[in-house]
Design a protein around this motif. Sequence first.
Motif, PDB file in Angstrom:
ATOM      1  N   ASN A   1       8.230  -9.727   6.683  1.00 46.24           N
ATOM      2  CA  ASN A   1       9.043 -10.703   6.064  1.00 46.24           C
ATOM      3  C   ASN A   1       8.557 -10.555   4.723  1.00 46.24           C
ATOM      4  O   ASN A   1       8.157 -10.970   3.465  1.00 46.24           O
ATOM      5  N   LEU A   2       7.898  -8.481   3.955  1.00 46.48           N
ATOM      6  CA  LEU A   2       7.140  -8.993   2.888  1.00 46.48           C
ATOM      7  C   LEU A   2       7.803  -8.083   2.487  1.00 46.48           C
ATOM      8  O   LEU A   2       9.069  -7.378   2.440  1.00 46.48           O
ATOM      9  N   GLY A   3       8.502  -8.851   1.123  1.00 48.20           N
ATOM     10  CA  GLY A   3       9.285  -7.957   0.217  1.00 48.20           C
ATOM     11  C   GLY A   3       8.539  -7.771  -0.752  1.00 48.20           C
ATOM     12  O   GLY A   3       9.381  -8.408  -2.302  1.00 48.20           O
ATOM     13  N   GLY A   4       7.976  -6.890  -0.982  1.00 50.21           N
ATOM     14  CA  GLY A   4       6.877  -6.582  -2.481  1.00 50.21           C
ATOM     15  C   GLY A   4       7.431  -5.503  -3.526  1.00 50.21           C
ATOM     16  O   GLY A   4       9.164  -5.228  -3.163  1.00 50.21           O
ATOM     17  N   SER A   5       6.683  -4.845  -3.976  1.00 52.33           N
ATOM     18  CA  SER A   5       7.648  -4.236  -5.455  1.00 52.33           C
ATOM     19  C   SER A   5       8.020  -2.644  -3.813  1.00 52.33           C
ATOM     20  O   SER A   5       6.930  -2.110  -3.164  1.00 52.33           O
ATOM     21  N   GLY A   6       9.364  -2.192  -4.888  1.00 51.68           N
ATOM     22  CA  GLY A   6       9.508  -0.296  -4.156  1.00 51.68           C
ATOM     23  C   GLY A   6       8.464   0.517  -4.697  1.00 51.68           C
ATOM     24  O   GLY A   6       7.770   1.617  -3.995  1.00 51.68           O
ATOM     25  N   PHE A   7       7.430   0.233  -6.261  1.00 54.92           N
ATOM     26  CA  PHE A   7       6.462   1.656  -6.575  1.00 54.92           C
ATOM     27  C   PHE A   7       5.415   1.393  -5.861  1.00 54.92           C
ATOM     28  O   PHE A   7       4.792   2.047  -5.549  1.00 54.92           O
ATOM     29  N   ALA A   8       4.852  -0.308  -5.666  1.00 59.80           N
ATOM     30  CA  ALA A   8       3.839  -0.115  -4.643  1.00 59.80           C
ATOM     31  C   ALA A   8       3.834   0.954  -3.123  1.00 59.80           C
ATOM     32  O   ALA A   8       3.472   1.424  -2.654  1.00 59.80           O
ATOM     33  N   LEU A   9       5.105   0.260  -2.552  1.00 56.81           N
ATOM     34  CA  LEU A   9       5.520   0.950  -1.769  1.00 56.81           C
ATOM     35  C   LEU A   9       5.434   2.567  -1.117  1.00 56.81           C
ATOM     36  O   LEU A   9       5.159   2.818  -0.713  1.00 56.81           O
ATOM     37  N   ILE A  10       6.173   3.111  -2.148  1.00 61.36           N
ATOM     38  CA  ILE A  10       5.894   4.488  -2.713  1.00 61.36           C
ATOM     39  C   ILE A  10       4.856   4.998  -2.856  1.00 61.36           C
ATOM     40  O   ILE A  10       4.894   6.332  -2.185  1.00 61.36           O
ATOM     41  N   LEU A  11       4.515   4.238  -3.972  1.00 61.39           N
ATOM     42  CA  LEU A  11       2.103   4.672  -4.159  1.00 61.39           C
ATOM     43  C   LEU A  11       1.667   5.105  -3.334  1.00 61.39           C
ATOM     44  O   LEU A  11       1.045   5.854  -2.222  1.00 61.39           O
ATOM     45  N   THR A  12       2.049   3.905  -2.134  1.00 69.60           N
ATOM     46  CA  THR A  12       1.155   3.824  -0.930  1.00 69.60           C
ATOM     47  C   THR A  12       1.212   5.188   0.610  1.00 69.60           C
ATOM     48  O   THR A  12       0.268   6.351   0.312  1.00 69.60           O
ATOM     49  N   TRP A  13       2.798   5.142  -0.393  1.00 64.48           N
ATOM     50  CA  TRP A  13       2.949   6.713   0.612  1.00 64.48           C
ATOM     51  C   TRP A  13       2.870   7.697   0.364  1.00 64.48           C
ATOM     52  O   TRP A  13       2.242   8.642   1.036  1.00 64.48           O
ATOM     53  N   PHE A  14       3.290   8.058  -0.976  1.00 65.35           N
ATOM     54  CA  PHE A  14       2.392   9.025  -1.741  1.00 65.35           C
ATOM     55  C   PHE A  14       0.737   9.059  -1.811  1.00 65.35           C
ATOM     56  O   PHE A  14       0.552  10.653  -1.154  1.00 65.35           O
ATOM     57  N   ILE A  15       0.120   8.187  -1.608  1.00 70.19           N
ATOM     58  CA  ILE A  15      -2.053   8.905  -1.101  1.00 70.19           C
ATOM     59  C   ILE A  15      -1.409   8.985   0.050  1.00 70.19           C
ATOM     60  O   ILE A  15      -2.515   9.724   0.362  1.00 70.19           O
ATOM     61  N   SER A  16      -0.812   8.639   1.118  1.00 69.29           N
ATOM     62  CA  SER A  16      -1.519   9.234   2.183  1.00 69.29           C
ATOM     63  C   SER A  16      -0.948  10.076   2.474  1.00 69.29           C
ATOM     64  O   SER A  16      -1.375  10.272   3.601  1.00 69.29           O
ATOM     65  N   ILE A  17      -0.030  10.972   2.248  1.00 71.86           N
ATOM     66  CA  ILE A  17       0.724  12.070   1.897  1.00 71.86           C
ATOM     67  C   ILE A  17       0.063  13.416   0.937  1.00 71.86           C
ATOM     68  O   ILE A  17       0.399  14.528   0.566  1.00 71.86           O
ATOM     69  N   LEU A  18      -1.294  12.690   0.401  1.00 72.52           N
ATOM     70  CA  LEU A  18      -1.996  13.592  -1.265  1.00 72.52           C
ATOM     71  C   LEU A  18      -2.014  14.716  -1.015  1.00 72.52           C
ATOM     72  O   LEU A  18      -1.669  16.126  -1.189  1.00 72.52           O
TER      73      LEU A  18
END
Lengths: 158, 322
Positions: free
Chosen positions: B125-142
């Motif tokens: 039930n995490l409602g964190g930042s969308g930016f952090a979510l996409i940034l983490t994804w971007f780093i993981s597929i960098l």
Amino acid sequence: MKTWLLRIILMLQILGLVSLYAYHLSIEKTGKTYLLKAEPVDPRDLLSGDYVALQYAISTLPDRFDISGFNIPIYVTLQPTGTLLEIGDVTEAPPTGNVPYLKGRAFGRQISYGIERYYVPEGKGKHVPGDLYAEIVIQPGGTAQLKKLYSAGKPWPR
Amino acid sequence: MMKPTQKSLKPHVNAWIEGNLITQEQGEGILAKYPTSSTSPATMTFSIIGGMLCILGVILLVSANWQSIPREVKLGALLGLLTASTLLGTEGSRRKWHPAIPEISYLFAAVLPLIGLALVSQIFNLGGSGFALILTWFISILFLPFLSFSPSTFVVWMISLSALVPLAITEYHWAWFSDEDQTISIMYALLGLVVATASQLWSKAGRRMQRAWGESLGLIMTSLGLYTYDCTTYYPHSHVPIWQIAWGAVFVLNLGAVFVGYKAHRAPLVTLGFVMLGIIILSFYCRLVGSMLSTGMLFLSAGTLLIILIFTVHKLRKSVLQ
């Protein structure tokens, strides 16, 4: 193409996701739990399905505190009133002593703690009861995690 | 019509050998040029339909029982899929399987980390930042597109990069140019230029498909940034409208893209440039005459202009590419 490099990336991706899962699991298992009065609204997240958006009594900054700006990191000390909690003090640095506190971000007079959504099975979020209580877990450092919702003393949704 | 195979050709080749038309070696050489057997189109069609029904069935079964599936099983299944897709991609490329297999596998490998992050958010039930979510994804597929050389992962990589811009600006309220909307437009315009320029580096690796995608997406981003720069619905008294200049810049930019595409023999750039030119001409027309004509006349004239533009652009594109 470097196959071994791609395998390292795969390992890092798996490690990252497992670590994230383990981190939040450890908060859920080891953190101290508290009860908050919650008010629901009902949106839907395209990526993750149905969830209930929640607002708490501690989500609005009382007038006595003078904090302005957007996305300001703050620490909210919680003061027990009966079985529930309300805002005791608001500071920009972590409070000392053995008092429960939450780490949040102030957006004007609104405070976000990252516990504002609760995922429910599809369709269950259409009729949300008004008497909702949220069981939260707080880790040292003030990071909170929403564990369960209760209505009329029983877990919700049933 | 079925393609010839070794099986179907063998009786004919044997007859030619027996008739002394060709030698045994020549016969074997001819047969070696054809696949051993082929699947009939009907078998292929029914296999595809059957496979799709099976996949659909699995999706429906999982989604109907989603809440009762233990969370460890959900995460395990996702990690399993991620591992399988990456390994299938690497093995498919190495063993020279049909290009679609590694491509689809790498596409899954690029998207699954985002689904994994969303899954963990849902579980806890995490409602964190969308930016952090996409940034983490971007780093993981960098590094994924640059190691796999897969065009689809590069497109996914570009999409995640371009999603970071508005998310960062709106979440952190960065308003470097009068307001957040105009900051997003300018940042998009600049990012598009950087992406289109940096994509030329793909030429060094001999990857023309990625270069074409980079150029095209960069051109779209810059055009979109300039196009939306002065589209704010609320204008304060001090506002001086400059949409004509911004749209004019989009026109010139795309005219330049068509010219570069023509000179450098890059068909995607020519096509995209013409499409954007058509859009900008139509936009100018609608904005300039919008308040002068009745709604019916506007629809009629804009529709006519659209048809004329489609035919003209198609003809021009054809003649330029020839």
